[in-house]
Write a protein that holds these residues in place. Sequence first.
Motif, mmCIF file in Angstrom:
data_model
loop_
_atom_site.group_PDB
_atom_site.id
_atom_site.type_symbol
_atom_site.label_atom_id
_atom_site.label_comp_id
_atom_site.label_asym_id
_atom_site.label_seq_id
_atom_site.Cartn_x
_atom_site.Cartn_y
_atom_site.Cartn_z
ATOM 1 N N ASP A 263 -25.942 -4.214 54.140
ATOM 2 C CA ASP A 263 -26.892 -3.219 54.651
ATOM 3 C C ASP A 263 -26.203 -2.027 55.296
ATOM 4 O OD1 ASP A 263 -29.312 -3.974 53.684
ATOM 5 O OD2 ASP A 263 -29.740 -5.363 55.315
ATOM 6 N N GLU B 133 -28.179 1.168 54.073
ATOM 7 C CA GLU B 133 -28.864 1.965 55.114
ATOM 8 C C GLU B 133 -28.147 3.273 55.426
ATOM 9 O OE1 GLU B 133 -29.111 -0.725 58.406
ATOM 10 O OE2 GLU B 133 -30.682 -1.938 57.458
ATOM 11 N N ASP C 260 -32.832 7.849 50.892
ATOM 12 C CA ASP C 260 -32.678 6.460 51.317
ATOM 13 C C ASP C 260 -32.732 5.550 50.093
ATOM 14 O OD1 ASP C 260 -32.602 4.160 52.819
ATOM 15 O OD2 ASP C 260 -34.751 4.197 53.321
ATOM 16 N N ARG D 40 -32.860 -3.045 50.127
ATOM 17 C CA ARG D 40 -31.909 -3.491 51.144
ATOM 18 C C ARG D 40 -31.193 -4.737 50.620
ATOM 19 N NH1 ARG D 40 -32.424 0.943 52.562
ATOM 20 N NH2 ARG D 40 -33.188 1.752 54.541
#
Length: 560
Positions: A125, A129, A139, A143
């Motif tokens: 992550d 992220e 973005d 995830r």
Amino acid sequence: MPKTYDAIVVGSGMTGGWAAKELTEAGLETLVLEAGRPITTADYVEHVPPWQMRFRGLDDRKKRMADQPIQRECYACDEWSSKFFVNDHDNPYTTEPDKPFLWLRGRQVGGRSIMWGRQVYRWSDLDFEANLKDGIAVDWPIRYADIAPWYDHVERFIGISGEKLGLPQLPDGQFLKPMALNCGEEVVRDALAKHWPGERVLTIGRCAILTEDHNGRSACHYCGYCERGCVTLSYFNSINATLPVARQTGKLTLRPFSVVHSLMYDKKRNRVSGVRVIDGETKHAIEFRARVIFLCASTLESARILLNSATPDFPNGLANSSGELGHNVMDHIMGGGANGKITAPADKKPVGRRPNGIYVPRFRNLAGGPKSTFLRGYGYQGGAGREGWGRGADLPGFGADWKKALRDPGDWSFGLYGFGECLPNHNNYVEIDKTKNDAWGIPVLKIHCTYGDNEWALMKDASIAAAEMLAAAGAREITPYIDHNPPGKAIHEMGTARMGRDPKTSVLNARNQAHDIPNLFVTDGACMASTANQNPSITYMALTARACDYAVGAMKRREI
Ligand SMILES: Cc1cc2nc3c(=O)[nH]c(=O)nc-3n(C[C@H](O)[C@H](O)[C@H](O)COP(=O)(O)OP(=O)(O)OC[C@H]3O[C@@H](n4cnc5c(N)ncnc54)[C@H](O)[C@@H]3O)c2cc1C
Ligand code: SF4
């Protein structure tokens, strides 16, 4: 009536092989279109010694310079393996004079999975992220939890050897037993653990090479030249692993010499209906139809196919309502590092040719840790070895004593070579160069791509930190360096059809499905919204398997 397949997969390399396996195992009649020639394990040459090669392994340099002036820049394009790389005259592309880009490619069944370096590292992550936290590009729409089961799925099938470390920035996987470090590497590992406990870790590379028999393939016997093929099927590639499984289902049709020109678009249904192909041998145009299409032709080739598929509704390339198709080209920056001589047991030397090196995972800008002046981070590959015959030119003396001295192993040396993250940048892009066609009459790409200040700052830091670590390990004659490699040289090109949450700013959704056209999937490196610093192919494979699973479900539900 021409047959309509359930699925067409364009490309049979790393990702195309996975799409073929997953779709056929789910029962779909699947046509794999591959631009290059068929190869089999009979093409593998890893056991051919230099003295059986016409140029004794030194290569036909005149021919290589004439036919493959770009491909020869790759370490693996040598007298043995150059046959797995493209002919640069048949496969041209253009760049601006001050923006070189090395596009290193394979065109055969198996694509670059035949010659790849087999290094595989999961993302975390920290990577998924990063764009959101830094306010850069878009973005990621997924995830780690979304992809973790698919990493498991891929790793269990292909077989990865590696050591579990429990590091949050480099999640552990489904590992076979790790290869062993040599005693020079143990010296540096122990020094890092002593000077940077819990921060800097040296481990054996995680690689797609079997250390135990696995899924009908044999354990590696350390002959060491995997980029030439592997008759014991010990490393993962499409020929050794995915395509045979797809073939066994009886659902696979693999058509080599099929150069996909563009996709056909059915405006009424807003669906891709098939592909236009130029036969690689006869150069005749042919068409094939399917209910769903997977582009797995590699990052830049998939973008090229979509850009060449423009229609009145998509004048700037198919599925390009966002205007992002072709943009955000990235490639890891590599080459900040250091070498030095270390003190390790003089009575020991490495045995065999272990086809793997060491890895030092990222330690800069970790979650909750100190922040650097640059964004993101880098990891190192490298290893320890003893100097051998190659030092002959530098060794003084002559006669019997000189020959004997040369036969004894020399000093232990150690190298750390950094691979850094490349930030997404809209101004790095590819477009169709309307002035040039390839050997099959298909318009080629013009590539505009350079590294920015952040990438060079990473390499500078990687060089200094490598020298610092060698010093901590007591190394002598430490030589820090920065190789000024152009983009493309790391052969981890990514971007061009990025995934994202918003159809206005990205080409693909969280399932690698085109926002604009529901039965079109792109699952190669084109889909990547950032690069992390880890070698990317395992992530492409996991995303491909995940997208196939979704597409099969959507077809069953009659959504596509
Ligand atoms: C020497 C070397 C070392 C590497 N080391 C590593 C490593 O250690 N770790 C790592 O993660 N990655 C590594 N890579 C990169 C890795 O090989 C690629 O990321 C991976 O192969 C990409 O998979 P792909 O399916 O997108 O493309 P490819 O494997 O390149 O396959 C694409 C296929 O599509 C076909 N194709 C292209 N255009 C068309 C068309 N128009 N019509 C039909 N077919 C088409 C090509 O012929 C090819 O067979 C390395 C690569 C090389 C060359
Ligand atoms: S070193 Fe191992 S994986 Fe590589 S070619 Fe030899 S046996 Fe195959």
